[in-house]
Motif scaffolding. Sequence first.
Motif, PDB file in Angstrom:
ATOM      1  N   PRO A 250      29.294 -18.387 -21.396  1.00  0.00           N
ATOM      2  CA  PRO A 250      30.545 -18.468 -20.457  1.00  0.00           C
ATOM      3  C   PRO A 250      30.585 -17.190 -19.446  1.00  0.00           C
ATOM      4  O   PRO A 250      31.371 -17.299 -18.449  1.00  0.00           O
ATOM      5  CB  PRO A 250      31.614 -18.034 -21.672  1.00  0.00           C
ATOM      6  CG  PRO A 250      30.911 -18.582 -23.002  1.00  0.00           C
ATOM      7  CD  PRO A 250      29.581 -18.305 -22.724  1.00  0.00           C
ATOM      8  N   LEU A 251      29.401 -16.168 -19.724  1.00  0.00           N
ATOM      9  CA  LEU A 251      29.478 -15.082 -18.710  1.00  0.00           C
ATOM     10  C   LEU A 251      28.351 -15.245 -17.878  1.00  0.00           C
ATOM     11  O   LEU A 251      27.743 -14.163 -17.335  1.00  0.00           O
ATOM     12  CB  LEU A 251      29.317 -13.917 -19.588  1.00  0.00           C
ATOM     13  CG  LEU A 251      30.811 -13.377 -20.320  1.00  0.00           C
ATOM     14  CD1 LEU A 251      30.598 -12.200 -21.160  1.00  0.00           C
ATOM     15  CD2 LEU A 251      32.000 -13.364 -19.361  1.00  0.00           C
ATOM     16  N   ALA A 252      27.727 -16.372 -17.816  1.00  0.00           N
ATOM     17  CA  ALA A 252      26.289 -16.628 -17.194  1.00  0.00           C
ATOM     18  C   ALA A 252      26.355 -15.923 -15.645  1.00  0.00           C
ATOM     19  O   ALA A 252      25.253 -15.504 -15.193  1.00  0.00           O
ATOM     20  CB  ALA A 252      26.228 -17.986 -17.114  1.00  0.00           C
ATOM     21  N   ARG A 253      27.533 -15.854 -15.062  1.00  0.00           N
ATOM     22  CA  ARG A 253      27.726 -15.409 -13.518  1.00  0.00           C
ATOM     23  C   ARG A 253      27.843 -14.034 -13.571  1.00  0.00           C
ATOM     24  O   ARG A 253      28.301 -13.546 -12.168  1.00  0.00           O
ATOM     25  CB  ARG A 253      28.682 -16.428 -12.667  1.00  0.00           C
ATOM     26  CG  ARG A 253      28.199 -17.801 -12.642  1.00  0.00           C
ATOM     27  CD  ARG A 253      28.998 -18.572 -11.749  1.00  0.00           C
ATOM     28  NE  ARG A 253      28.677 -19.921 -11.648  1.00  0.00           N
ATOM     29  CZ  ARG A 253      27.921 -20.605 -10.863  1.00  0.00           C
ATOM     30  NH1 ARG A 253      27.058 -19.655 -10.146  1.00  0.00           N
ATOM     31  NH2 ARG A 253      27.687 -21.702 -10.900  1.00  0.00           N
ATOM     32  N   ALA A 254      28.264 -13.150 -14.584  1.00  0.00           N
ATOM     33  CA  ALA A 254      28.622 -12.108 -14.731  1.00  0.00           C
ATOM     34  C   ALA A 254      27.506 -11.129 -14.233  1.00  0.00           C
ATOM     35  O   ALA A 254      26.275 -11.396 -14.316  1.00  0.00           O
ATOM     36  CB  ALA A 254      29.110 -11.627 -16.008  1.00  0.00           C
ATOM     37  N   THR A 255      27.717  -9.703 -13.906  1.00  0.00           N
ATOM     38  CA  THR A 255      26.587  -8.839 -13.523  1.00  0.00           C
ATOM     39  C   THR A 255      25.754  -8.462 -15.000  1.00  0.00           C
ATOM     40  O   THR A 255      26.287  -8.513 -15.998  1.00  0.00           O
ATOM     41  CB  THR A 255      27.305  -7.443 -13.075  1.00  0.00           C
ATOM     42  OG1 THR A 255      28.137  -7.124 -14.166  1.00  0.00           O
ATOM     43  CG2 THR A 255      28.001  -7.966 -11.739  1.00  0.00           C
ATOM     44  N   VAL A 256      24.773  -7.838 -14.743  1.00  0.00           N
ATOM     45  CA  VAL A 256      23.932  -7.308 -15.637  1.00  0.00           C
ATOM     46  C   VAL A 256      24.672  -6.400 -16.676  1.00  0.00           C
ATOM     47  O   VAL A 256      24.560  -6.477 -17.991  1.00  0.00           O
ATOM     48  CB  VAL A 256      22.514  -6.715 -15.249  1.00  0.00           C
ATOM     49  CG1 VAL A 256      21.741  -6.167 -16.279  1.00  0.00           C
ATOM     50  CG2 VAL A 256      21.679  -7.839 -14.326  1.00  0.00           C
ATOM     51  N   LEU A 257      25.208  -5.364 -15.914  1.00  0.00           N
ATOM     52  CA  LEU A 257      26.153  -4.436 -16.675  1.00  0.00           C
ATOM     53  C   LEU A 257      27.319  -5.173 -17.655  1.00  0.00           C
ATOM     54  O   LEU A 257      27.166  -4.623 -18.886  1.00  0.00           O
ATOM     55  CB  LEU A 257      27.079  -3.473 -15.966  1.00  0.00           C
ATOM     56  CG  LEU A 257      27.731  -2.471 -16.508  1.00  0.00           C
ATOM     57  CD1 LEU A 257      26.927  -1.457 -17.330  1.00  0.00           C
ATOM     58  CD2 LEU A 257      28.512  -1.540 -15.437  1.00  0.00           C
ATOM     59  N   ILE A 258      27.936  -6.163 -17.345  1.00  0.00           N
ATOM     60  CA  ILE A 258      28.896  -6.807 -18.364  1.00  0.00           C
ATOM     61  C   ILE A 258      28.102  -7.603 -19.490  1.00  0.00           C
ATOM     62  O   ILE A 258      28.627  -7.307 -20.560  1.00  0.00           O
ATOM     63  CB  ILE A 258      29.808  -7.645 -17.621  1.00  0.00           C
ATOM     64  CG1 ILE A 258      30.528  -6.940 -16.409  1.00  0.00           C
ATOM     65  CG2 ILE A 258      30.796  -8.598 -18.363  1.00  0.00           C
ATOM     66  CD1 ILE A 258      31.584  -8.089 -15.693  1.00  0.00           C
ATOM     67  N   LEU A 259      26.934  -8.109 -18.855  1.00  0.00           N
ATOM     68  CA  LEU A 259      26.293  -8.698 -20.192  1.00  0.00           C
ATOM     69  C   LEU A 259      25.661  -7.840 -21.230  1.00  0.00           C
ATOM     70  O   LEU A 259      25.654  -8.144 -22.175  1.00  0.00           O
ATOM     71  CB  LEU A 259      25.063  -9.521 -19.540  1.00  0.00           C
ATOM     72  CG  LEU A 259      25.456 -10.746 -18.553  1.00  0.00           C
ATOM     73  CD1 LEU A 259      24.176 -11.391 -17.820  1.00  0.00           C
ATOM     74  CD2 LEU A 259      26.125 -11.903 -19.303  1.00  0.00           C
ATOM     75  N   LEU A 260      25.221  -6.504 -20.767  1.00  0.00           N
ATOM     76  CA  LEU A 260      24.890  -5.650 -21.402  1.00  0.00           C
ATOM     77  C   LEU A 260      25.847  -5.263 -22.403  1.00  0.00           C
ATOM     78  O   LEU A 260      25.558  -4.828 -23.661  1.00  0.00           O
ATOM     79  CB  LEU A 260      24.312  -4.486 -20.866  1.00  0.00           C
ATOM     80  CG  LEU A 260      23.757  -3.039 -21.406  1.00  0.00           C
ATOM     81  CD1 LEU A 260      22.838  -3.521 -22.357  1.00  0.00           C
ATOM     82  CD2 LEU A 260      23.465  -2.234 -20.603  1.00  0.00           C
ATOM     83  N   ILE A 261      27.090  -4.781 -21.805  1.00  0.00           N
ATOM     84  CA  ILE A 261      28.084  -4.558 -22.607  1.00  0.00           C
ATOM     85  C   ILE A 261      28.583  -5.396 -23.805  1.00  0.00           C
ATOM     86  O   ILE A 261      28.758  -5.061 -24.999  1.00  0.00           O
ATOM     87  CB  ILE A 261      29.437  -4.349 -22.012  1.00  0.00           C
ATOM     88  CG1 ILE A 261      29.206  -3.160 -20.986  1.00  0.00           C
ATOM     89  CG2 ILE A 261      30.896  -4.154 -22.855  1.00  0.00           C
ATOM     90  CD1 ILE A 261      30.494  -2.914 -19.951  1.00  0.00           C
ATOM     91  N   VAL A 262      28.511  -6.680 -23.466  1.00  0.00           N
ATOM     92  CA  VAL A 262      28.618  -8.003 -24.452  1.00  0.00           C
ATOM     93  C   VAL A 262      27.648  -7.667 -25.379  1.00  0.00           C
ATOM     94  O   VAL A 262      27.522  -8.068 -26.710  1.00  0.00           O
ATOM     95  CB  VAL A 262      28.878  -9.177 -23.593  1.00  0.00           C
ATOM     96  CG1 VAL A 262      28.841 -10.550 -24.801  1.00  0.00           C
ATOM     97  CG2 VAL A 262      29.786  -9.298 -22.898  1.00  0.00           C
TER      98      VAL A 262
END
Length: 342
Positions: A141-153
Amino acid sequence: MDLQIALMLAQDGVVNGAVYGLMALALVLVFSVTRVIFIPQGEFVAYAALAMAALQAGKLPPIIWLLLALAVLTLAVEGWRQLRGARVAWKPTLVWAVLLPLVALGLVAGLKPTSQVGQTLAVLALIVPMGPLLYRLAFRPLARATVLILLIVSVALHLVMVGLGLFFFGAEGSRTAPMSEARWDLGGIPVSGQSLVVIGSAVVLVVVMFLFFERSIIGKALRATAINQVGARLMGIPTELSGDLSFALAALIGAVCGILIAPITTIYYDTGFLIGLKGFVAAIVGGLHSYPLALLGALLVGQLESFSSFWASAFKEVLVFTLIIPVLWWRSLNTHHVEDEE
């Protein structure tokens, strides 16, 4: 330190480096395809080792309930997406969320394997589907998010999985029976059969992955997605399925690592974090994109850890993780900086 001790430490470093190399390959694969720095990679190691110990003790691995819960949640999310008008690929969804969990349930609860080969297959069937299911629930669901947001998740998911590991397995550690009890004495250096199993399995898995990416259509599709997701999508490659496959391969590698090291060291619910973190250091040496450099970095991490445990055992973790500082400094000086991909 004499030559004999140095050779013994080098042997331990190669064994540890083989495990860290597999972890680094999994991390590089996931990051290349999905841009996710997958912190919970180590939890697959702990889950597999503890599930193997449970099977050998004649118990039902409790993470079967986690797998079934992830499968039900995934089906619910995909059904909700279709109700909202999204296009859902039901064939791979049914494979990850129905077929493979049912196979795992049949193996661990129905057949209850007693042989080591059967138990290994049962653990792989338990762990491998968790990768794509976690990807679909947490990251797609967060495929278009930034690398930082993906790291937090990713960090949040790691904390959840560690907590679930404590809930399902408890705080007690476990160790499994070795796959080989053979022992040799080579020039005064003790060599165990299990160490050779670890090294041999790592080499075989690396070769298989190399052939998979170089010769198979699916492997080439994953490479294309890693190089350019937009271009791969324009060429008809289903990038969402590429994410599923990359996480499934990462889960497979983590499960293999857990099965291999469980006879060597006692595994606790949170042991996987340090193993995954050392694999991450090795992946950083490879710049999170180069598989050969990641393998070399893993051997370096393994040797540094082994010799540090002899010279300064209280600071061996500090010395290993300090390795990341000069690597990042060197890469910052020699890498052209660009803005984050939109």
